[in-house]
Scaffold this active site. Structure first.
Site, PDB file in Angstrom:
ATOM      1  CE  LYS A 118      -4.433  -1.595   1.478  1.00 28.36           C
ATOM      2  NZ  LYS A 118      -5.597  -1.442   2.296  1.00 28.36           N
ATOM      3  CE  LYS A 201      -6.495  -7.563  -1.488  1.00 32.19           C
ATOM      4  NZ  LYS A 201      -7.128  -7.458  -0.220  1.00 32.19           N
ATOM      5  CE  LYS A 204     -13.529  -2.274   0.797  1.00 29.70           C
ATOM      6  NZ  LYS A 204     -12.668  -2.615   1.927  1.00 29.70           N
TER       7      LYS A 204
HETATM    8  N1  AQP Z   1     -10.245 -10.429  -3.251  1.00 29.75           N
HETATM    9  C1  AQP Z   1     -10.643 -10.933  -2.098  1.00 29.75           C
HETATM   10  N2  AQP Z   1     -10.942 -12.251  -1.980  1.00 29.75           N
HETATM   11  C2  AQP Z   1     -11.363 -12.783  -0.804  1.00 29.75           C
HETATM   12  N3  AQP Z   1     -11.504 -12.044   0.320  1.00 29.75           N
HETATM   13  C3  AQP Z   1     -11.208 -10.731   0.259  1.00 29.75           C
HETATM   14  N4  AQP Z   1     -11.242  -9.742   1.172  1.00 29.75           N
HETATM   15  C4  AQP Z   1     -10.853  -8.575   0.599  1.00 29.75           C
HETATM   16  N5  AQP Z   1     -10.548  -8.769  -0.689  1.00 29.75           N
HETATM   17  C5  AQP Z   1     -10.765 -10.106  -0.941  1.00 29.75           C
HETATM   18  C6  AQP Z   1     -11.646  -9.954   2.551  1.00 29.75           C
HETATM   19  O1  AQP Z   1     -12.653  -9.023   2.858  1.00 29.75           O
HETATM   20  C7  AQP Z   1     -12.531  -8.665   4.234  1.00 29.75           C
HETATM   21  C8  AQP Z   1     -12.495  -7.172   4.362  1.00 29.75           C
HETATM   22  O2  AQP Z   1     -11.458  -6.619   3.608  1.00 29.75           O
HETATM   23  P1  AQP Z   1     -11.011  -5.127   3.848  1.00 29.75           P
HETATM   24  O3  AQP Z   1     -11.839  -4.245   3.055  1.00 29.75           O
HETATM   25  O4  AQP Z   1     -10.912  -4.817   5.261  1.00 29.75           O
HETATM   26  O5  AQP Z   1      -9.584  -5.345   3.393  1.00 29.75           O
HETATM   27  P2  AQP Z   1      -8.871  -4.982   2.173  1.00 29.75           P
HETATM   28  O6  AQP Z   1      -7.901  -6.096   1.988  1.00 29.75           O
HETATM   29  O7  AQP Z   1      -8.369  -3.636   2.451  1.00 29.75           O
HETATM   30  O8  AQP Z   1      -9.953  -4.977   0.960  1.00 29.75           O
HETATM   31  P3  AQP Z   1      -9.556  -4.489  -0.425  1.00 29.75           P
HETATM   32  O9  AQP Z   1     -10.724  -4.511  -1.305  1.00 29.75           O
HETATM   33  O10 AQP Z   1      -8.377  -5.231  -0.905  1.00 29.75           O
HETATM   34  O11 AQP Z   1      -9.211  -2.991  -0.147  1.00 29.75           O
HETATM   35  P4  AQP Z   1      -7.943  -2.238  -0.607  1.00 29.75           P
HETATM   36  O12 AQP Z   1      -8.040  -2.187  -2.086  1.00 29.75           O
HETATM   37  O13 AQP Z   1      -8.112  -0.887   0.057  1.00 29.75           O
HETATM   38  O14 AQP Z   1      -6.767  -3.012  -0.123  1.00 29.75           O
HETATM   39  C9  AQP Z   1     -11.266  -9.325   4.763  1.00 29.75           C
HETATM   40  O15 AQP Z   1     -11.647 -10.509   5.435  1.00 29.75           O
HETATM   41  C10 AQP Z   1     -10.502  -9.653   3.518  1.00 29.75           C
HETATM   42  O16 AQP Z   1      -9.676 -10.775   3.701  1.00 29.75           O
END
Ligand code: AQP
Length: 341
Positions: A118, A201, A204
């Site tokens: 990040k 993966k 968001k």
């Molecule tokens: N691609 C994914 N596949 C399976 N599980 C996922 N999670 C996130 N992306 C995937 C699971 O969703 C929960 C909440 O995630 P989060 O929003 O707190 O975490 P994150 O990793 O920040 O989500 P993003 O979409 O990947 O956000 P950014 O882009 O900001 O990094 C967790 O249980 C996570 O494992």
């Protein structure tokens, strides 16, 4: 002390930092709802304090927090059965995080791949909060003495750190106070991949909206995104093994299996040997059938933000019945003067 000697309790959180996507649904929300009737107390958290580790527009943060709460409920989480909260309304999370900042070692934080991903090349300009994020996440979990944390695979390293922090605290103070939490990473969709690149993966923060299915997408958008999803020219194979070096095909098969509550082998029993021209429309129909009722329910709930706020305020009261005594006992263990425990 392992988690076995603690009363089972589940905790998991999601950041209100953008639109919820299919990865959040299959990797987290759906699994929470599926587990709801196992009779284990569960706390689900909109981690707004994690969200601000990168700058958030205040109005967007408010909307995303309410929308995330709507997403939990629309996915099947019953706020009467589970405790639904936004992190900032339960101040013990941040208070315990400070204690854990003093337990965790800088070397541990330096190994966290999410920070490296990040912060990228600009780590000097990243917030201190983004660096300390895993310590707050450990506090989120341990302030409930949670024993089980269902998450996607991307959170595995943070959960290992949570275990390290609990073990070091227990060791440093000669207590068996914090459980050694078990990560629960299971199912066919623990890592849903981008629709544009099977090695990344679904996320968001991916700049391409075509890379993900948002939980607010309408049926046409879902169908278009699946139609345009990157694939290879071969038909689907007959065996799961043959998906090994085909990340995009594997991802679509995994998504189908997770949405249909079946295995990859079941999907290939029907679609093995078929072209993507046949499989993609079937996947799009399934995704629309599963996601549309949730999207509609989210929209209905979002029409009444005061009701969402009421649910979160009530959740915070219930949460603090757990977190206040655990924080008080923590302070007592480390020698802080306060009311008798
Ligand atoms: N691609 C994914 N596949 C399976 N599980 C996922 N999670 C996130 N992306 C995937 C699971 O969703 C929960 C909440 O995630 P989060 O929003 O707190 O975490 P994150 O990793 O920040 O989500 P993003 O979409 O990947 O956000 P950014 O882009 O900001 O990094 C967790 O249980 C996570 O494992």
């Amino acid at each position: 002390m392992s988690s076995a000697s603690f009363t089972p309790r589940v905790f998991s959180g999601i950041q209100p930092s953008g639109d919820l996507h299919l990865g959040n649904y299959l990797g987290a929300l759906k699994r929470f709802a599926d587990a709801q009737n196992q009779g284990i107390e569960a706390v689900y958290c909109m981690v707004d304090m994690h969200a601000i580790t990168v700058w958030q527009n205040p109005e967007d943060l408010r909307r995303s927090t309410r929308e995330l709460c709507a997403g939990f409920i629309a996915s099947g989480i019953d706020p009467e059965k589970s405790i639904l909260i936004n992190q900032s309304q339960v101040p013990e999370h941040a208070q315990l995080a400070w204690v854990f900042n003093c337990v965790a070692r800088i070397g541990w934080m330096n190994r966290m791949t999410q920070f490296k991903d990040k912060a990228g090349k600009n780590a000097e300009k990243a917030s201190l909060g983004l660096y300390a994020y895993p310590s707050l996440m450990a506090a989120d979990i341990l302030v409930y003495h949670a024993t089980h944390v269902p998450v996607g695979e991307d959170q595995k390293q943070h959960l290992e750190l949570t275990r390290d922090i609990a073990a070091k605290f227990n060791h440093d103070y000669g207590v068996d106070f914090f459980p050694i939490t078990e990560p629960v990473i299971e199912g066919t969709a623990t890592r849903v991949m981008s629709l544009r690149d099977g090695s990344k993966k679904m996320s968001k923060s991916d700049p391409s909206d075509m890379s993900r299915i948002n939980m607010t997408d309408d049926a046409d958008t879902i169908a278009k995104k699946i139609r345009k999803a990157k694939t290879d020219p071969e038909p689907l194979p007959d065996t799961v093994d043959a998906l090994k070096d085909r990340p995009e095909a594997r991802n679509l098969v995994n998504i189908y299996a997770a949405l249909d509550n079946c295995t990859q082998a079941d999907v290939l029993a029907t679609y093995g040997g078929k072209q993507f021209g046949t499989f993609k429309p079937a996947l799009a129909d399934l995704a629309v059938a599963r996601m549309s009722p949730i999207t509609q329910e989210m929209a209905r709930l979002m029409d009444d933000p005061a009701e969402i706020d009421r649910i979160l305020a009530l959740g915070a009261v219930r949460a603090r019945e757990i977190t206040t005594p655990i924080l008080r006992q923590t302070y007592d263990i480390i020698g802080m003067v306060g009311p008798a425990v």
